[in-house]
Scaffold this motif. Structure first.
Motif: not given
Length: 192
Positions: A123-130, A183-192
């Protein structure tokens, strides 16, 4: 490829050498530490693991200090950590030094998080480690080192340091995994 990314790649390249000394029964002999026998092969494997683990701090230090932070590094650094920890855990299960269930919990979380990272990357996002993820990695590394050393020197005191650290690592792995998904549920939801 910048210096920080080269250090990360070096960490990945150390994994086969680490596994070779961990799993192959080299006729190098053994020594005794704190009245506990340990093979030289295991000591070499531990040294390689410590050096590889230290590169995790080193690549991050150079990336921040020299402003070398890249999307490639943000993706590769946690992947290198996961590869190193996964290889170590599987090797330690084979050597009967770590319970399989702890390895399964940790490795499953790592696969799940990597899957989310791949979806985010698509999706063009990079998620850095928390920060919690970094603590999780630190406790995993400490637990692995203690296990590689057969709980030496704590075994002389009958203190199960390696086992305690494995439990802490497993709990932080679960906790940081839950935090990561929330924190990243939006990534999952956006890809569905």
């Amino acid at each position: 490829m910048n210096l920080a990314n080269k250090i990360t790649v070096a960490r990945i390249c150390l994994i086969p050498a680490f596994m070779l000394f961990l799993l192959v029964d080299w006729p190098l002999g053994e020594t005794e530490w704190f009245q506990q026998p340990i093979t030289y092969s295991m000591l070499v494997a531990t040294a390689i693991f410590v050096v590889a683990s230290a590169t995790d701090w080193l690549d991050g230090y150079y990336a921040r200090k020299l402003d070398l932070v890249t999307s490639f590094g943000k993706f590769l650094d946690p992947l290198a950590d996961k590869l190193l920890v996964t290889a170590a855990l599987i090797g330690l299960v084979e050597a009967q030094l770590v319970p399989a269930w702890i390895a399964i919990v940790i490795i499953s979380r790592e696969f799940a998080v990597t899957g989310i990272r791949l979806v985010a990357a698509a999706e063009g996002d990079v998620i850095a480690a928390s920060k919690l993820g970094k603590w999780k990695t630190l406790t995993q590394i400490i637990a692995i080192i203690a296990s590689l050393l057969h709980n030496i020197p704590f075994s002389a005191l009958s203190f199960p340091f390696a086992s305690i650290m494995l439990w802490i690592a497993a709990l932080l792995t679960i906790w940081s995994g839950i935090e990561y998904f929330v924190k990243n549920k939006h990534v999952i939801l956006k890809s569905m």
